[in-house]
Scaffold this motif. Structure first.
Motif, PDB file in Angstrom:
ATOM      1  N   MET A  16       0.794  -1.331  -0.113  1.00 12.17           N
ATOM      2  CA  MET A  16       0.050   0.042  -0.028  1.00 12.17           C
ATOM      3  C   MET A  16       0.950   1.154   0.042  1.00 12.17           C
ATOM      4  SD  MET A  16      -3.068  -1.068   2.628  1.00 12.17           S
ATOM      5  CE  MET A  16      -4.480  -1.993   1.724  1.00 12.17           C
ATOM      6  N   LEU A  17       0.588   2.235  -0.677  1.00 17.80           N
ATOM      7  CA  LEU A  17       1.238   3.519  -0.643  1.00 17.80           C
ATOM      8  C   LEU A  17       1.184   4.321   0.656  1.00 17.80           C
ATOM      9  CD1 LEU A  17      -0.100   4.817  -4.197  1.00 17.80           C
ATOM     10  CD2 LEU A  17       1.857   3.323  -3.601  1.00 17.80           C
ATOM     11  N   ASP A  18       0.009   4.131   1.278  1.00 18.33           N
ATOM     12  CA  ASP A  18      -0.084   5.096   2.528  1.00 18.33           C
ATOM     13  C   ASP A  18      -1.317   4.070   3.530  1.00 18.33           C
ATOM     14  OD1 ASP A  18      -0.387   6.727   4.712  1.00 18.33           O
ATOM     15  OD2 ASP A  18      -1.005   8.453   3.421  1.00 18.33           O
ATOM     16  N   VAL A  19      -0.726   3.388   4.341  1.00 13.78           N
ATOM     17  CA  VAL A  19      -1.607   2.181   5.174  1.00 13.78           C
ATOM     18  C   VAL A  19      -2.454   3.010   6.111  1.00 13.78           C
ATOM     19  CG1 VAL A  19       0.091   0.577   4.759  1.00 13.78           C
ATOM     20  CG2 VAL A  19       0.347   1.688   7.032  1.00 13.78           C
ATOM     21  N   ALA A  20      -2.179   4.184   6.553  1.00 14.16           N
ATOM     22  CA  ALA A  20      -2.797   4.738   7.820  1.00 14.16           C
ATOM     23  C   ALA A  20      -2.918   6.255   7.573  1.00 14.16           C
ATOM     24  CB  ALA A  20      -2.213   4.302   9.047  1.00 14.16           C
ATOM     25  N   GLY A  21      -2.909   6.744   6.363  1.00 16.01           N
ATOM     26  CA  GLY A  21      -3.057   8.222   6.098  1.00 16.01           C
ATOM     27  C   GLY A  21      -4.299   8.917   6.591  1.00 16.01           C
ATOM     28  N   ALA A  22      -4.226   9.972   6.899  1.00 13.15           N
ATOM     29  CA  ALA A  22      -5.267  10.681   7.397  1.00 13.15           C
ATOM     30  C   ALA A  22      -6.094  11.857   6.584  1.00 13.15           C
ATOM     31  CB  ALA A  22      -5.076  11.484   8.878  1.00 13.15           C
ATOM     32  N   GLY A  23      -5.564  11.647   5.058  1.00  8.92           N
ATOM     33  CA  GLY A  23      -5.801  12.699   4.100  1.00  8.92           C
ATOM     34  C   GLY A  23      -6.896  12.472   3.311  1.00  8.92           C
ATOM     35  N   ALA A  24      -7.329  12.989   2.231  1.00  7.25           N
ATOM     36  CA  ALA A  24      -8.752  12.635   1.580  1.00  7.25           C
ATOM     37  C   ALA A  24      -8.719  11.410   0.965  1.00  7.25           C
ATOM     38  CB  ALA A  24      -8.736  13.612   0.463  1.00  7.25           C
ATOM     39  N   ARG A  25      -7.803  10.610   0.735  1.00  7.62           N
ATOM     40  CA  ARG A  25      -7.726   9.352   0.105  1.00  7.62           C
ATOM     41  C   ARG A  25      -6.824   8.300   1.263  1.00  7.62           C
ATOM     42  NH1 ARG A  25     -10.360   8.158  -4.604  1.00  7.62           N
ATOM     43  NH2 ARG A  25     -10.826   9.881  -6.009  1.00  7.62           N
ATOM     44  N   ARG A  26      -7.182   6.990   1.351  1.00  5.63           N
ATOM     45  CA  ARG A  26      -6.498   6.248   2.142  1.00  5.63           C
ATOM     46  C   ARG A  26      -5.981   5.046   1.321  1.00  5.63           C
ATOM     47  NH1 ARG A  26      -7.992   3.504   7.931  1.00  5.63           N
ATOM     48  NH2 ARG A  26      -5.906   2.813   8.550  1.00  5.63           N
ATOM     49  N   PHE A  27      -4.923   4.379   1.742  1.00 11.06           N
ATOM     50  CA  PHE A  27      -4.395   3.211   1.291  1.00 11.06           C
ATOM     51  C   PHE A  27      -3.763   3.338  -0.210  1.00 11.06           C
ATOM     52  CE2 PHE A  27      -8.356   1.662   3.536  1.00 11.06           C
ATOM     53  CZ  PHE A  27      -7.690   1.456   4.840  1.00 11.06           C
ATOM     54  N   GLY A  28      -4.375   3.061  -1.111  1.00  8.67           N
ATOM     55  CA  GLY A  28      -3.792   2.936  -2.536  1.00  8.67           C
ATOM     56  C   GLY A  28      -3.023   1.775  -2.441  1.00  8.67           C
ATOM     57  N   GLY A  29      -2.296   1.431  -3.670  1.00  7.23           N
ATOM     58  CA  GLY A  29      -1.546   0.068  -3.612  1.00  7.23           C
ATOM     59  C   GLY A  29      -0.922  -0.311  -5.022  1.00  7.23           C
ATOM     60  N   LEU A  30      -0.337  -1.351  -5.070  1.00  5.65           N
ATOM     61  CA  LEU A  30       0.084  -1.905  -6.360  1.00  5.65           C
ATOM     62  C   LEU A  30       0.031  -3.377  -6.307  1.00  5.65           C
ATOM     63  CD1 LEU A  30       4.188  -1.519  -6.829  1.00  5.65           C
ATOM     64  CD2 LEU A  30       2.767  -0.711  -4.816  1.00  5.65           C
ATOM     65  N   GLY A  31      -0.181  -4.074  -7.364  1.00  2.45           N
ATOM     66  CA  GLY A  31       0.146  -5.343  -7.508  1.00  2.45           C
ATOM     67  C   GLY A  31       0.181  -5.791  -8.916  1.00  2.45           C
ATOM     68  N   VAL A  32       0.212  -7.061  -9.044  1.00  7.20           N
ATOM     69  CA  VAL A  32       0.433  -7.855 -10.250  1.00  7.20           C
ATOM     70  C   VAL A  32      -0.445  -9.221 -10.558  1.00  7.20           C
ATOM     71  CG1 VAL A  32       2.587  -9.191  -9.897  1.00  7.20           C
ATOM     72  CG2 VAL A  32       2.037  -8.334 -12.171  1.00  7.20           C
ATOM     73  N   ALA A  33      -1.025  -9.435 -11.739  1.00  9.96           N
ATOM     74  CA  ALA A  33      -1.552 -10.700 -11.952  1.00  9.96           C
ATOM     75  C   ALA A  33      -0.749 -11.577 -12.242  1.00  9.96           C
ATOM     76  CB  ALA A  33      -2.710 -10.226 -13.102  1.00  9.96           C
ATOM     77  N   LEU A  34      -0.999 -12.971 -11.841  1.00  5.88           N
ATOM     78  CA  LEU A  34      -0.217 -14.143 -12.036  1.00  5.88           C
ATOM     79  C   LEU A  34      -1.103 -15.225 -13.058  1.00  5.88           C
ATOM     80  CD1 LEU A  34       1.220 -15.094  -8.606  1.00  5.88           C
ATOM     81  CD2 LEU A  34       2.468 -13.803 -10.393  1.00  5.88           C
ATOM     82  N   SER A  35      -0.163 -16.021 -13.668  1.00  3.93           N
ATOM     83  CA  SER A  35      -0.931 -16.908 -14.561  1.00  3.93           C
ATOM     84  C   SER A  35      -1.787 -18.005 -13.846  1.00  3.93           C
ATOM     85  CB  SER A  35      -0.166 -17.277 -15.729  1.00  3.93           C
ATOM     86  OG  SER A  35       0.968 -18.069 -14.982  1.00  3.93           O
ATOM     87  N   ARG A  36      -1.095 -18.443 -12.729  1.00  3.81           N
ATOM     88  CA  ARG A  36      -1.419 -19.248 -11.560  1.00  3.81           C
ATOM     89  C   ARG A  36      -1.152 -19.042 -10.378  1.00  3.81           C
ATOM     90  NH1 ARG A  36      -4.713 -22.864 -13.444  1.00  3.81           N
ATOM     91  NH2 ARG A  36      -4.119 -24.158 -11.786  1.00  3.81           N
ATOM     92  N   PRO A  37      -2.049 -19.556  -9.497  1.00  2.74           N
ATOM     93  CA  PRO A  37      -3.282 -20.156  -9.425  1.00  2.74           C
ATOM     94  C   PRO A  37      -4.161 -19.535  -9.829  1.00  2.74           C
ATOM     95  CG  PRO A  37      -2.502 -19.781  -7.201  1.00  2.74           C
ATOM     96  CD  PRO A  37      -1.547 -19.216  -7.983  1.00  2.74           C
ATOM     97  N   ALA A  38      -5.312 -20.088 -10.207  1.00  2.00           N
ATOM     98  CA  ALA A  38      -6.544 -19.041 -10.727  1.00  2.00           C
ATOM     99  C   ALA A  38      -7.635 -19.601 -10.035  1.00  2.00           C
ATOM    100  CB  ALA A  38      -6.578 -19.437 -12.171  1.00  2.00           C
ATOM    101  N   ALA A  39      -8.963 -18.765  -9.863  1.00  2.00           N
ATOM    102  CA  ALA A  39     -10.094 -18.953  -9.450  1.00  2.00           C
ATOM    103  C   ALA A  39     -10.952 -19.242 -11.064  1.00  2.00           C
ATOM    104  CB  ALA A  39     -10.832 -18.099  -8.653  1.00  2.00           C
ATOM    105  N   VAL A  40     -11.286 -20.365 -11.269  1.00  2.00           N
ATOM    106  CA  VAL A  40     -12.252 -20.808 -12.401  1.00  2.00           C
ATOM    107  C   VAL A  40     -13.537 -21.383 -12.012  1.00  2.00           C
ATOM    108  CG1 VAL A  40     -12.170 -22.249 -14.501  1.00  2.00           C
ATOM    109  CG2 VAL A  40      -9.992 -21.613 -13.456  1.00  2.00           C
TER     110      VAL A  40
END
Length: 313
Positions: A16-40
């Motif tokens: 997360m970009l800002d796990v406990a910020g007190a501003g107008a927005r909270r959290f934010g984050g980044l991540g990536v998709a993997l080919s496996r495992p998957a929900a089918v």
């Protein structure tokens, strides 16, 4: 339409970009998709709403919620063909919920925009990394949520991962990461740290994303590793250290054995290391199996740049 099949790739949540910020927005984050495992999942029209297969109880709850949220008249028989391992940090609940919702909507002839998909699935209240990796695949950065606003965080950036890069995924046998009420309590205990949040955002914008855009694995990996440790420091007071107790030594091992970047996905205990090609990945996976010594599993996987696949039958 007689049936719909949805395959949703797992995701790594990279922080997360800002796990406990007190501003107008909270959290934010980044991540990536993997080919496996998957929900089918597969869904067919029916008079009632039913579900079967792994995680059937969770799928049934989502299907019922979806029918009400979308005002669907009919029912559906939902079959979960594959499920992502639960509570290890790979987004099992979010991906299953989005897959079931997308299948139900497709059966009814509805094409949902991402925010509507998230609302119907009951996901995205804190992090939208699962949503945007479901929709688009690749690496995503989202901008955080506004308190009291039921709207998933907006997408700020999305970039494909180079085809030759690989992920060594290690899932140790360990206590699961936080979820549900325990997760809510943990977030409530966190305190703002604007200096750390600013440094995380700077690393993402000035090193991690530029490194990815130019295919520079060394720059990308170093920035990612630093971001993961900064994020881990933010959560150290509620997860027993910078990483999950079982994950920390494995992150160190991935880096020692040749990963260009490594970290823990979400609350763990799943960890990952990023390498530049298949051969290097196979060697790192082999050596990580020795590190785990039978106390978990290791898999070499590709990144997913497509997002969920929805196929009508």
């Amino acid at each position: 339409m007689t049936s719909v099949r949805v395959e949703a790739p797992a995701r790594l949540h990279m922080g997360m970009l800002d796990v406990a910020g007190a501003g107008a927005r909270r959290f934010g984050g980044l991540g990536v998709a993997l080919s496996r495992p998957a929900a089918v999942v597969e869904a067919r029209p029916d008079d009632h709403v039913t579900a079967e297969g792994p995680d059937a109880e969770r799928a049934l709850a989502v299907a019922r919620r979806c029918r009400e949220a979308l005002g669907l008249a009919g029912g559906a028989r939902v079959r979960v063909l594959e499920a992502i391992p639960a509570h290890v940090g790979l987004g099992s609940g979010t991906k299953l919920a989005l897959a079931v919702t997308a299948a139900m909507a497709a059966l009814a002839g509805q094409a949902l925009e991402p925010p509507a998909l998230a609302r119907a699935a009951g996901r995205g209240a804190r992090s939208a990394v699962g949503l945007w990796t479901f929709v688009l695949g690749g690496l995503v950065v989202e901008g955080g949520v506004r308190p009291g606003v039921e709207q998933p965080a907006p997408l700020l950036a999305r970039h494909a991962i180079p085809d030759e890069w690989r992920c060594v995924l290690a899932i140790p046998h360990a206590e699961p990461g936080l979820s549900g009420g325990d997760e809510e309590e943990a977030f409530a205990r966190l305190r703002p740290d604007p200096d750390r949040a600013a440094l995380i955002s700077q690393l993402v914008l000035t090193l991690l994303l530029p490194g990815l855009a130019e295919g520079d694995l060394t720059e990308f990996g170093a920035a990612l590793t630093r971001v993961q440790r900064l994020v881990g420091e933010s959560f150290a007071s509620v997860q027993g250290g910078v990483f999950h107790p079982r994950a920390g030594p494995l992150v160190d091992a991935l880096l020692r054995l040749g990963a260009a970047g490594a970290g823990q996905s979400s609350w763990g205990p799943a960890v990952y290391g990023i390498v530049g090609d298949e051969r290097t990945g196979r060697e790192l996976a082999r050596r990580m199996e020795a590190e785990l010594a039978g106390g978990g599993r290791v898999e070499l996987v590709r990144f997913d740049n497509r997002g969920a696949r929805v196929e009508a039958g």
